[in-house]
Motif scaffolding. Sequence first.
Motif, PDB file in Angstrom:
ATOM      1  N   LYS A  36      40.818  54.466 -23.031  1.00 39.16           N
ATOM      2  CA  LYS A  36      41.862  53.472 -23.285  1.00 39.16           C
ATOM      3  C   LYS A  36      42.290  52.792 -21.996  1.00 39.16           C
ATOM      4  N   SER A  37      42.385  53.540 -20.905  1.00 37.54           N
ATOM      5  CA  SER A  37      42.761  52.952 -19.619  1.00 37.54           C
ATOM      6  C   SER A  37      41.734  51.913 -19.187  1.00 37.54           C
ATOM      7  N   ALA A  38      40.458  52.243 -19.326  1.00 36.38           N
ATOM      8  CA  ALA A  38      39.399  51.308 -18.950  1.00 36.38           C
ATOM      9  C   ALA A  38      39.428  50.069 -19.847  1.00 36.38           C
ATOM     10  N   GLU A  39      39.665  50.280 -21.133  1.00 35.06           N
ATOM     11  CA  GLU A  39      39.749  49.155 -22.072  1.00 35.06           C
ATOM     12  C   GLU A  39      40.878  48.211 -21.685  1.00 35.06           C
ATOM     13  N   LEU A  40      42.038  48.766 -21.370  1.00 41.92           N
ATOM     14  CA  LEU A  40      43.186  47.948 -20.978  1.00 41.92           C
ATOM     15  C   LEU A  40      42.932  47.215 -19.666  1.00 41.92           C
ATOM     16  N   CYS A  41      42.296  47.894 -18.723  1.00 41.32           N
ATOM     17  CA  CYS A  41      41.981  47.247 -17.441  1.00 41.32           C
ATOM     18  C   CYS A  41      41.042  46.062 -17.645  1.00 41.32           C
ATOM     19  N   GLU A  42      40.102  46.197 -18.562  1.00 50.25           N
ATOM     20  CA  GLU A  42      39.176  45.086 -18.829  1.00 50.25           C
ATOM     21  C   GLU A  42      39.927  43.897 -19.439  1.00 50.25           C
ATOM     22  N   ILE A  43      40.915  44.177 -20.273  1.00 53.23           N
ATOM     23  CA  ILE A  43      41.735  43.108 -20.851  1.00 53.23           C
ATOM     24  C   ILE A  43      42.601  42.457 -19.768  1.00 53.23           C
ATOM     25  N   ILE A  44      43.042  43.241 -18.807  1.00 54.09           N
ATOM     26  CA  ILE A  44      43.877  42.745 -17.711  1.00 54.09           C
ATOM     27  C   ILE A  44      43.090  41.849 -16.755  1.00 54.09           C
ATOM     28  N   LYS A  45      41.791  42.065 -16.634  1.00 47.86           N
ATOM     29  CA  LYS A  45      40.984  41.423 -15.597  1.00 47.86           C
ATOM     30  C   LYS A  45      41.167  39.900 -15.519  1.00 47.86           C
ATOM     31  N   PRO A  46      41.104  39.113 -16.612  1.00 49.63           N
ATOM     32  CA  PRO A  46      41.282  37.661 -16.461  1.00 49.63           C
ATOM     33  C   PRO A  46      42.635  37.277 -15.864  1.00 49.63           C
ATOM     34  N   PHE A  47      43.669  38.034 -16.198  1.00 49.51           N
ATOM     35  CA  PHE A  47      45.007  37.815 -15.630  1.00 49.51           C
ATOM     36  C   PHE A  47      44.978  38.044 -14.124  1.00 49.51           C
ATOM     37  N   ASN A  48      44.395  39.165 -13.711  1.00 46.11           N
ATOM     38  CA  ASN A  48      44.268  39.445 -12.277  1.00 46.11           C
ATOM     39  C   ASN A  48      43.407  38.404 -11.580  1.00 46.11           C
ATOM     40  N   ASP A  49      42.314  38.003 -12.223  1.00 45.52           N
ATOM     41  CA  ASP A  49      41.408  37.025 -11.612  1.00 45.52           C
ATOM     42  C   ASP A  49      42.131  35.708 -11.336  1.00 45.52           C
ATOM     43  N   PHE A  50      42.955  35.292 -12.282  1.00 44.88           N
ATOM     44  CA  PHE A  50      43.706  34.049 -12.103  1.00 44.88           C
ATOM     45  C   PHE A  50      44.613  34.148 -10.876  1.00 44.88           C
ATOM     46  N   LEU A  51      45.376  35.230 -10.796  1.00 44.04           N
ATOM     47  CA  LEU A  51      46.298  35.394  -9.665  1.00 44.04           C
ATOM     48  C   LEU A  51      45.544  35.517  -8.348  1.00 44.04           C
ATOM     49  N   ASN A  52      44.443  36.245  -8.349  1.00 42.99           N
ATOM     50  CA  ASN A  52      43.692  36.425  -7.101  1.00 42.99           C
ATOM     51  C   ASN A  52      43.040  35.127  -6.646  1.00 42.99           C
ATOM     52  N   THR A  53      42.649  34.274  -7.579  1.00 41.93           N
ATOM     53  CA  THR A  53      42.133  32.952  -7.202  1.00 41.93           C
ATOM     54  C   THR A  53      43.230  32.150  -6.511  1.00 41.93           C
ATOM     55  N   ALA A  54      44.435  32.241  -7.058  1.00 44.36           N
ATOM     56  CA  ALA A  54      45.570  31.544  -6.442  1.00 44.36           C
ATOM     57  C   ALA A  54      45.897  32.105  -5.062  1.00 44.36           C
ATOM     58  N   LEU A  55      45.618  33.382  -4.862  1.00 39.30           N
ATOM     59  CA  LEU A  55      46.003  34.069  -3.628  1.00 39.30           C
ATOM     60  C   LEU A  55      44.920  34.053  -2.546  1.00 39.30           C
ATOM     61  N   VAL A  56      43.822  33.370  -2.787  1.00 34.96           N
ATOM     62  CA  VAL A  56      42.769  33.284  -1.774  1.00 34.96           C
ATOM     63  C   VAL A  56      43.342  32.711  -0.478  1.00 34.96           C
ATOM     64  N   GLY A  57      43.111  33.388   0.627  1.00 30.94           N
ATOM     65  CA  GLY A  57      43.624  32.954   1.918  1.00 30.94           C
ATOM     66  C   GLY A  57      44.923  33.626   2.318  1.00 30.94           C
ATOM     67  N   PHE A  58      45.570  34.323   1.377  1.00 28.28           N
ATOM     68  CA  PHE A  58      46.808  35.030   1.714  1.00 28.28           C
ATOM     69  C   PHE A  58      46.501  36.184   2.658  1.00 28.28           C
ATOM     70  N   GLU A  59      47.376  36.380   3.634  1.00 31.42           N
ATOM     71  CA  GLU A  59      47.249  37.500   4.548  1.00 31.42           C
ATOM     72  C   GLU A  59      48.556  38.311   4.535  1.00 31.42           C
ATOM     73  N   MET A  60      48.413  39.631   4.422  1.00 25.52           N
ATOM     74  CA  MET A  60      49.595  40.484   4.440  1.00 25.52           C
ATOM     75  C   MET A  60      50.314  40.327   5.774  1.00 25.52           C
ATOM     76  N   PRO A  61      51.648  40.207   5.754  1.00 23.23           N
ATOM     77  CA  PRO A  61      52.404  40.100   7.020  1.00 23.23           C
ATOM     78  C   PRO A  61      52.154  41.325   7.893  1.00 23.23           C
ATOM     79  N   LYS A  62      52.030  41.096   9.185  1.00 21.82           N
ATOM     80  CA  LYS A  62      51.843  42.198  10.109  1.00 21.82           C
ATOM     81  C   LYS A  62      53.156  42.915  10.350  1.00 21.82           C
TER      82      LYS A  62
END
Length: 229
Positions: A201-227
């Motif tokens: 069930k955890s793996a199934e839910l993570c697969e459903i989450i993936k497009p949501f994460n992909d969208f945010l990570n595309t938006a976050l390309v180039g972001f750098e964690m503050p030092k």
Amino acid sequence: MSNTRTILNYLQELQENNDREWYHAHKEERKEAEAAFESFLEDLIVEISKFDASIPLLDPHTLTFKMVRDTRFSHDVSPYLPAFRAHIAAKGKLPIPVGYYIVIKPHQETMICGGLFADMFQDATMRIRNYLNEHGAAFDAILSDPQFASYFQLKGTKLKNVPRGYDKNHPYGDYLKHKSWYIEYALSDDLVKNDMKFLQKSAELCEIIKPFNDFLNTALVGFEMPKRQ
């Protein structure tokens, strides 16, 4: 295969005996539960890697969070959070890039989550808002997908109004109000105690989450964690 019943049993006892004396007196039980959690994470990472190529075969030990609570500004002075937590993402447990956040906690509070929980990184918030400004329809399509919507609803801290610099009548203005964007789904203790079903069930839910994460990570390309200063 991990022994998830061991995890829940230990956390239940910690919840009922949340003090330093008990915690240190039951070190062996804690170590056994931690090993079971890391074993579960190891199995889940393998499953996630089957549909998400951005996730390497990470060392589970590097993905977990401490149970010790900061009680300095809290009315709750219990020293430990009775939960095992981990973040599985391309760069490990860093909040960005976003990934799959796992919480095992007794009393039906186990969660499989995704997205950006942190709202203190202004650059991250700006990048996501700018991307949403141009691609709001694609984000709305992800959230409106029937399978996704049957499990998840968008959460996160948000402003009362659309922020300055964006059309206050933007068709997806409600998404622009957010400072963080995350989703979560709770699982029952009975499910968690069944090793195989919980993993599946955890793996199934993570697969459903993936497009949501992909969208945010595309938006976050180039972001750098503050030092750290």
